[in-house]
Enzyme design. Structure first.
Site, PDB file in Angstrom:
ATOM      1  N   GLU A 156      10.375   5.373  -6.601  1.00  0.00           N
ATOM      2  CA  GLU A 156      10.034   4.039  -6.078  1.00  0.00           C
ATOM      3  C   GLU A 156       9.719   3.056  -7.204  1.00  0.00           C
ATOM      4  OE1 GLU A 156       6.901   4.919  -3.279  1.00  0.00           O
ATOM      5  OE2 GLU A 156       8.275   6.004  -1.960  1.00  0.00           O
TER       6      GLU A 156
ATOM      7  N   ASN B  27       1.644  -1.339   9.151  1.00  0.00           N
ATOM      8  CA  ASN B  27       0.433  -0.648   8.685  1.00  0.00           C
ATOM      9  C   ASN B  27      -0.024  -1.109   7.296  1.00  0.00           C
ATOM     10  OD1 ASN B  27       2.469   0.572   7.304  1.00  0.00           O
ATOM     11  ND2 ASN B  27       1.982   2.658   7.891  1.00  0.00           N
TER      12      ASN B  27
ATOM     13  N   HIS C 170       1.735   0.559   1.649  1.00  0.00           N
ATOM     14  CA  HIS C 170       2.466   1.806   1.379  1.00  0.00           C
ATOM     15  C   HIS C 170       1.971   2.370   0.057  1.00  0.00           C
ATOM     16  CE1 HIS C 170       5.929   4.491   0.626  1.00  0.00           C
ATOM     17  NE2 HIS C 170       5.817   4.065  -0.618  1.00  0.00           N
TER      18      HIS C 170
ATOM     19  N   LYS D 164       2.626  -4.586   2.435  1.00  0.00           N
ATOM     20  CA  LYS D 164       3.783  -4.846   3.299  1.00  0.00           C
ATOM     21  C   LYS D 164       3.727  -6.284   3.847  1.00  0.00           C
ATOM     22  CE  LYS D 164       4.348  -0.011   4.629  1.00  0.00           C
ATOM     23  NZ  LYS D 164       4.626   0.910   5.762  1.00  0.00           N
TER      24      LYS D 164
ATOM     25  N   TYR E  75      13.495   3.475   1.360  1.00  0.00           N
ATOM     26  CA  TYR E  75      13.104   4.374   2.455  1.00  0.00           C
ATOM     27  C   TYR E  75      14.211   5.365   2.789  1.00  0.00           C
ATOM     28  CZ  TYR E  75       8.739   1.890   3.586  1.00  0.00           C
ATOM     29  OH  TYR E  75       7.458   1.356   3.572  1.00  0.00           O
TER      30      TYR E  75
HETATM   31  P1  CMP Z   1       4.988   4.220   4.787  1.00  0.00           P
HETATM   32  O1  CMP Z   1       3.831   4.890   4.162  1.00  0.00           O
HETATM   33  O2  CMP Z   1       5.465   2.952   4.201  1.00  0.00           O
HETATM   34  O3  CMP Z   1       6.223   5.250   4.807  1.00  0.00           O
HETATM   35  C1  CMP Z   1       7.231   5.192   5.776  1.00  0.00           C
HETATM   36  C2  CMP Z   1       6.904   4.281   6.906  1.00  0.00           C
HETATM   37  O4  CMP Z   1       7.624   4.531   8.085  1.00  0.00           O
HETATM   38  C3  CMP Z   1       5.457   4.475   7.283  1.00  0.00           C
HETATM   39  O5  CMP Z   1       4.631   3.946   6.304  1.00  0.00           O
HETATM   40  C4  CMP Z   1       5.428   3.801   8.632  1.00  0.00           C
HETATM   41  O6  CMP Z   1       5.285   2.397   8.518  1.00  0.00           O
HETATM   42  C5  CMP Z   1       6.796   4.128   9.157  1.00  0.00           C
HETATM   43  N1  CMP Z   1       6.734   5.249  10.076  1.00  0.00           N
HETATM   44  C6  CMP Z   1       6.553   6.536   9.785  1.00  0.00           C
HETATM   45  N2  CMP Z   1       6.570   7.284  10.900  1.00  0.00           N
HETATM   46  C7  CMP Z   1       6.766   6.447  11.900  1.00  0.00           C
HETATM   47  C8  CMP Z   1       6.884   6.614  13.303  1.00  0.00           C
HETATM   48  N3  CMP Z   1       6.813   7.822  13.874  1.00  0.00           N
HETATM   49  N4  CMP Z   1       7.073   5.522  14.034  1.00  0.00           N
HETATM   50  C9  CMP Z   1       7.164   4.299  13.451  1.00  0.00           C
HETATM   51  N5  CMP Z   1       7.071   4.073  12.122  1.00  0.00           N
HETATM   52  C10 CMP Z   1       6.861   5.145  11.366  1.00  0.00           C
END
Ligand code: CMP
Length: 139
Positions: A128, A114, A117, A11, A51
């Site tokens: 995806e 984070n 992904h 990311k 997403y």
């Molecule tokens: P990712 O694995 O990319 O899939 C969806 C993303 O949404 C996830 O990582 C997080 O970065 C984000 N995400 C999922 N749940 C939450 C949440 N409760 N609050 C904020 N971001 C979230």
């Protein structure tokens, strides 16, 4: 022992922090083959498609804002049980809860920013991968 392909994406925070090599390296050293690799900046339209399962959730707008904030590095990794193993390797969504030794456990302290992904199912992986790679770009 199914040979699968899954989508892993570094990311914008991971790219900005110079973690691309480290993350690719972890998947290579684990034994996966890189079947596709590219850097791109997601448009809002592409991000919303990527997403789409999260549309309507409270964090959706922040997620789209973040994922379009800079380049990402997308890769298709291939190997035994790639979907499940890649999810184990990246760790829990929230970097504060991800176990040390996982990518998020070692490098993230946030749920939105984070670092990485990985597709959560074979169906998501197919969707995806199809969004980000043409057939000709996969080797
Ligand atoms: P990712 O694995 O990319 O899939 C969806 C993303 O949404 C996830 O990582 C997080 O970065 C984000 N995400 C999922 N749940 C939450 C949440 N409760 N609050 C904020 N971001 C979230």
């Amino acid at each position: 022992m199914p040979v699968e392909r899954t989508l892993v994406m570094v990311k914008p925070d991971g790219v900005r922090r110079g973690l691309v090599g480290e993350i690719i390296s972890r998947f290579e050293r684990k034994g996966f083959r890189i079947a596709g690799l590219k850097m791109l900046k997601m448009s809002r339209e592409l991000a919303e498609k990527f997403y789409s399962v999260h549309k309507g959730k409270p964090f959706f707008d922040a997620l789209i804002e973040f994922i379009t904030s800079g380049p990402v590095v997308a890769m298709v990794i291939e190997g035994d049980s790639a979907v499940k193993v890649a999810r184990l390797m990246i760790g829990s969504t929230d970097g504060r809860e991800a176990l040390p030794g996982t990518i998020r456990g070692d490098y993230a302290l946030s749920k939105t920013e984070n670092v990485v992904h990985a597709s959560d199912s074979v169906e998501s992986a197919n969707y995806e991968i199809g969004l980000l790679f043409s057939k000709e770009e996969l080797m």
